[in-house]
Design a protein around this motif. Structure first.
Motif, PDB file in Angstrom:
ATOM      1  N   ALA A 225       0.785  -1.096  -0.241  1.00  0.00           N
ATOM      2  CA  ALA A 225       0.108  -0.069   0.052  1.00  0.00           C
ATOM      3  C   ALA A 225       0.926   1.284  -0.118  1.00  0.00           C
ATOM      4  O   ALA A 225       1.848   1.259   0.710  1.00  0.00           O
ATOM      5  CB  ALA A 225      -0.903   0.053   1.174  1.00  0.00           C
ATOM      6  N   ALA A 226       0.329   2.209  -0.681  1.00  0.00           N
ATOM      7  CA  ALA A 226       0.987   3.527  -0.678  1.00  0.00           C
ATOM      8  C   ALA A 226       0.015   4.684  -0.917  1.00  0.00           C
ATOM      9  O   ALA A 226      -1.174   4.346  -0.924  1.00  0.00           O
ATOM     10  CB  ALA A 226       2.111   3.766  -1.953  1.00  0.00           C
ATOM     11  N   SER A 227       0.527   5.889  -0.917  1.00  0.00           N
ATOM     12  CA  SER A 227      -0.747   7.053  -0.788  1.00  0.00           C
ATOM     13  C   SER A 227      -1.300   7.250  -2.221  1.00  0.00           C
ATOM     14  O   SER A 227      -2.425   7.912  -2.067  1.00  0.00           O
ATOM     15  CB  SER A 227       0.029   8.239  -0.323  1.00  0.00           C
ATOM     16  OG  SER A 227       1.143   8.501  -1.288  1.00  0.00           O
ATOM     17  N   SER A 228      -0.729   6.491  -3.121  1.00  0.00           N
ATOM     18  CA  SER A 228      -1.597   6.714  -4.526  1.00  0.00           C
ATOM     19  C   SER A 228      -1.482   5.443  -5.152  1.00  0.00           C
ATOM     20  O   SER A 228      -0.497   4.646  -5.015  1.00  0.00           O
ATOM     21  CB  SER A 228      -0.665   7.845  -5.239  1.00  0.00           C
ATOM     22  OG  SER A 228       0.745   7.157  -5.942  1.00  0.00           O
ATOM     23  N   GLN A 229      -2.430   4.997  -5.942  1.00  0.00           N
ATOM     24  CA  GLN A 229      -2.324   3.895  -6.831  1.00  0.00           C
ATOM     25  C   GLN A 229      -0.762   3.686  -7.555  1.00  0.00           C
ATOM     26  O   GLN A 229      -0.282   2.697  -7.928  1.00  0.00           O
ATOM     27  CB  GLN A 229      -3.383   3.721  -7.680  1.00  0.00           C
ATOM     28  CG  GLN A 229      -3.759   2.408  -8.225  1.00  0.00           C
ATOM     29  CD  GLN A 229      -4.349   1.553  -7.245  1.00  0.00           C
ATOM     30  OE1 GLN A 229      -4.744   1.851  -6.415  1.00  0.00           O
ATOM     31  NE2 GLN A 229      -3.947   0.154  -7.389  1.00  0.00           N
ATOM     32  N   ASP A 286      -7.717   2.182   0.191  1.00  0.00           N
ATOM     33  CA  ASP A 286      -9.054   1.993  -0.354  1.00  0.00           C
ATOM     34  C   ASP A 286      -9.220   0.862  -1.166  1.00  0.00           C
ATOM     35  O   ASP A 286     -10.140  -0.107  -1.220  1.00  0.00           O
ATOM     36  CB  ASP A 286      -9.647   3.064  -0.734  1.00  0.00           C
ATOM     37  CG  ASP A 286      -9.828   4.376   0.536  1.00  0.00           C
ATOM     38  OD1 ASP A 286     -10.057   3.789   1.742  1.00  0.00           O
ATOM     39  OD2 ASP A 286     -10.193   5.314   0.084  1.00  0.00           O
ATOM     40  N   TYR A 287      -8.198   0.862  -2.202  1.00  0.00           N
ATOM     41  CA  TYR A 287      -8.227  -0.115  -3.140  1.00  0.00           C
ATOM     42  C   TYR A 287      -8.169  -1.592  -2.495  1.00  0.00           C
ATOM     43  O   TYR A 287      -8.863  -2.496  -3.091  1.00  0.00           O
ATOM     44  CB  TYR A 287      -7.387  -0.030  -4.450  1.00  0.00           C
ATOM     45  CG  TYR A 287      -6.918  -1.064  -5.157  1.00  0.00           C
ATOM     46  CD1 TYR A 287      -8.006  -1.285  -6.184  1.00  0.00           C
ATOM     47  CD2 TYR A 287      -5.872  -1.829  -5.494  1.00  0.00           C
ATOM     48  CE1 TYR A 287      -7.770  -2.260  -7.140  1.00  0.00           C
ATOM     49  CE2 TYR A 287      -5.919  -2.727  -6.164  1.00  0.00           C
ATOM     50  CZ  TYR A 287      -6.602  -2.968  -7.111  1.00  0.00           C
ATOM     51  OH  TYR A 287      -6.425  -3.901  -7.819  1.00  0.00           O
ATOM     52  N   ILE A 288      -6.978  -1.907  -1.867  1.00  0.00           N
ATOM     53  CA  ILE A 288      -6.687  -3.085  -1.150  1.00  0.00           C
ATOM     54  C   ILE A 288      -7.974  -3.318  -0.231  1.00  0.00           C
ATOM     55  O   ILE A 288      -8.363  -4.716  -0.162  1.00  0.00           O
ATOM     56  CB  ILE A 288      -5.313  -3.001  -0.379  1.00  0.00           C
ATOM     57  CG1 ILE A 288      -4.321  -2.611  -1.432  1.00  0.00           C
ATOM     58  CG2 ILE A 288      -5.235  -4.350   0.349  1.00  0.00           C
ATOM     59  CD1 ILE A 288      -2.962  -2.404  -0.732  1.00  0.00           C
ATOM     60  N   GLN A 289      -8.590  -2.422   0.406  1.00  0.00           N
ATOM     61  CA  GLN A 289      -9.585  -2.862   1.169  1.00  0.00           C
ATOM     62  C   GLN A 289     -10.816  -3.523   0.186  1.00  0.00           C
ATOM     63  O   GLN A 289     -11.560  -4.463   0.551  1.00  0.00           O
ATOM     64  CB  GLN A 289     -10.161  -1.859   1.904  1.00  0.00           C
ATOM     65  CG  GLN A 289     -11.212  -2.098   2.986  1.00  0.00           C
ATOM     66  CD  GLN A 289     -11.682  -0.854   3.795  1.00  0.00           C
ATOM     67  OE1 GLN A 289     -11.357   0.363   3.425  1.00  0.00           O
ATOM     68  NE2 GLN A 289     -12.526  -1.166   4.981  1.00  0.00           N
ATOM     69  N   GLU A 290     -10.934  -2.945  -0.906  1.00  0.00           N
ATOM     70  CA  GLU A 290     -11.990  -3.375  -1.915  1.00  0.00           C
ATOM     71  C   GLU A 290     -11.752  -4.957  -2.260  1.00  0.00           C
ATOM     72  O   GLU A 290     -12.782  -5.565  -2.265  1.00  0.00           O
ATOM     73  CB  GLU A 290     -11.957  -2.473  -2.979  1.00  0.00           C
ATOM     74  CG  GLU A 290     -12.913  -1.119  -2.767  1.00  0.00           C
ATOM     75  CD  GLU A 290     -12.536  -0.288  -4.036  1.00  0.00           C
ATOM     76  OE1 GLU A 290     -12.291  -0.861  -5.320  1.00  0.00           O
ATOM     77  OE2 GLU A 290     -13.078   1.035  -4.076  1.00  0.00           O
ATOM     78  N   VAL A 291     -10.406  -5.115  -2.609  1.00  0.00           N
ATOM     79  CA  VAL A 291      -9.914  -6.490  -2.937  1.00  0.00           C
ATOM     80  C   VAL A 291     -10.467  -7.330  -1.812  1.00  0.00           C
ATOM     81  O   VAL A 291     -10.925  -8.614  -1.921  1.00  0.00           O
ATOM     82  CB  VAL A 291      -8.724  -6.374  -3.382  1.00  0.00           C
ATOM     83  CG1 VAL A 291      -8.072  -7.943  -3.583  1.00  0.00           C
ATOM     84  CG2 VAL A 291      -8.243  -5.487  -4.458  1.00  0.00           C
ATOM     85  N   LEU A 322      -0.466   1.682   6.828  1.00  0.00           N
ATOM     86  CA  LEU A 322      -1.553   2.130   5.997  1.00  0.00           C
ATOM     87  C   LEU A 322      -2.744   1.352   6.178  1.00  0.00           C
ATOM     88  O   LEU A 322      -3.858   1.464   5.762  1.00  0.00           O
ATOM     89  CB  LEU A 322      -1.167   2.460   4.466  1.00  0.00           C
ATOM     90  CG  LEU A 322      -0.526   3.775   4.458  1.00  0.00           C
ATOM     91  CD1 LEU A 322       0.105   3.694   3.212  1.00  0.00           C
ATOM     92  CD2 LEU A 322      -1.248   5.114   4.859  1.00  0.00           C
ATOM     93  N   LEU A 323      -2.619  -0.008   6.033  1.00  0.00           N
ATOM     94  CA  LEU A 323      -3.441  -1.247   5.987  1.00  0.00           C
ATOM     95  C   LEU A 323      -3.949  -1.764   7.459  1.00  0.00           C
ATOM     96  O   LEU A 323      -4.500  -2.626   7.623  1.00  0.00           O
ATOM     97  CB  LEU A 323      -3.007  -2.318   5.132  1.00  0.00           C
ATOM     98  CG  LEU A 323      -2.618  -2.256   3.770  1.00  0.00           C
ATOM     99  CD1 LEU A 323      -1.769  -3.314   3.231  1.00  0.00           C
ATOM    100  CD2 LEU A 323      -3.682  -1.806   3.091  1.00  0.00           C
ATOM    101  N   SER A 324      -3.488  -1.193   8.502  1.00  0.00           N
ATOM    102  CA  SER A 324      -3.651  -1.537   9.554  1.00  0.00           C
ATOM    103  C   SER A 324      -5.067  -1.512   9.869  1.00  0.00           C
ATOM    104  O   SER A 324      -5.910  -0.479   9.548  1.00  0.00           O
ATOM    105  CB  SER A 324      -2.965  -0.675  10.816  1.00  0.00           C
ATOM    106  OG  SER A 324      -3.373   0.598  10.735  1.00  0.00           O
ATOM    107  N   PRO A 325      -5.700  -2.398  10.716  1.00  0.00           N
ATOM    108  CA  PRO A 325      -7.248  -2.410  11.108  1.00  0.00           C
ATOM    109  C   PRO A 325      -7.494  -1.063  11.805  1.00  0.00           C
ATOM    110  O   PRO A 325      -8.735  -0.817  11.441  1.00  0.00           O
ATOM    111  CB  PRO A 325      -7.439  -3.658  12.112  1.00  0.00           C
ATOM    112  CG  PRO A 325      -6.325  -4.502  11.611  1.00  0.00           C
ATOM    113  CD  PRO A 325      -5.056  -3.703  11.248  1.00  0.00           C
TER     114      PRO A 325
END
Length: 338
Positions: A225-229, A286-291, A322-325
């Motif tokens: 994960a990063a701040s932009s795609q 947000d994108y990774i959360q969608e996956v 960034l991906l932390s719960p």
């Protein structure tokens, strides 16, 4: 969201680092994972590997339990083909007696190294490592004190008897592994970061959900994960792993072409090597959360164990943060923080 998020760290040794540096970072990451609300933190087992420091997950787990307070700590996984199921049960009963309710026993089917290290691990024993299914069944019986009468080990106890047994997980990347986990009543972790073939994943998920008596379906994913795609995708690039296919039908995945050649030579068999792109889910949180939500809703995945192949300490740390719960599920924080 209805699913949990956890971390896997393989204790990588990056350029200009030592094993001491690597293991120190593993401890720091576990402590931060607890602070960030990850559900569990797993460490791996690799042998005779210059770029990975984690060769003994049981020892590292004990240290991490002492350095953290609440997060579950476990193995991803113990390579059972090398070891006595009885000794594995004793090790994890000791850990579970020290920290009841915080220990996970993850079992792997792979050798965890090249053929020479496998030979070294089994040298001087009668173990040939081939009857994995029998070993897994026996391990479960020892842990649950259900060895049937008439078995050569009937009546043996793996002491100490912990107040709460560890949770059991089988790691695999095929429908066969899923069926074995279901048959034995174990949780199943599909190693998507090793095998990202969607058809194999679907077959494994379906087999497990259909046949399981108890347990849950977990997916181990390579993520960044990063701040932009754009930034995330550029950092991941075209990272590759190499699969070695032996004439006997066995296959193994290694990190480099040099390792693949070495594995083939040490096996003593004819072999082929194929490159395979690492399937890393890269993008914004947000994108990774969608996956993750897609896999949860479409296949019933109850937990994701995140791993990253990025060889940059700062970037890895930031990605996990960034991906932390706590970041992703801030409005439901209590649901995800144990």
């Amino acid at each position: 969201m209805g699913y949990k998020i956890s971390l896997l760290d393989q204790s990588p040794i990056f350029e200009n680092e030592s094993a001491f540096d690597s293991l120190r970072h593993t401890v720091q990451l576990a402590q931060n994972a607890e602070k960030w609300g990850y559900y569990r933190f797993w460490v791996s087992e690799h042998h005779n590997a210059e770029q990975l420091a984690g060769s003994s997950p049981e020892v590292l787990i004990a240290y991490l339990l002492a350095k953290t307070n609440k997060i579950r700590i476990g193995s991803g996984g113990v390579m059972l083909q090398h070891y006595s199921p009885y000794k594995v049960a004793e090790n994890f009963n000791v850990l579970s007696s020290l920290e009841p309710g915080r220990v996970d026993l993850g079992i792997g089917k792979a050798p965890g190294g090249l053929p020479l290290s496998t030979k070294a691990l089994q040298y001087g024993t009668v173990n040939d490592g081939h009857d994995f299914e029998g070993r897994l069944t026996l391990l479960g019986q020892i842990l649950e004190n259900t060895i049937p009468e008439g078995h050569p080990l009937s009546g043996v106890k793996a002491s100490p008897n912990p107040p709460e047994r560890p949770d059991y997980y089988l790691l695999g990347a095929s429908a066969k592994s899923a069926e074995l986990a279901a048959k034995n009543g174990w949780n199943f972790v599909f190693a998507h970061f090793i095998n990202s073939d969607i058809s194999i994943w679907e077959e494994a998920a379906q087999a497990y959900q259909k046949q399981k008596k108890k347990g849950k379906l977990v997916m181990a994913l390579s993520v960044f994960a990063a701040s932009s795609q754009k930034e995330a995708e550029e950092r991941v690039g075209n990272q590759l792993v190499h699969k070695v296919f032996l004439k006997s039908g066995r296959s193994v995945t290694v990190q480099s072409f040099e390792q693949a050649e070495k594995f083939g030579r040490e096996s003593g068999e004819a072999f082929q090597i194929k490159e395979q792109k690492i399937s890393t889910v890269a993008g914004t949180p947000d994108y990774i959360q969608e996956v993750l939500t897609h896999y949860h809703q479409a296949y019933g995945v109850e937990e994701f164990i995140l791993h990253t192949p990025i060889e940059d300490r700062r970037a890895r740390f930031k990605s996990f943060q960034l991906l932390s719960p706590i970041e992703l599920f801030s409005e439901k924080r209590e649901e995800y923080v144990s």
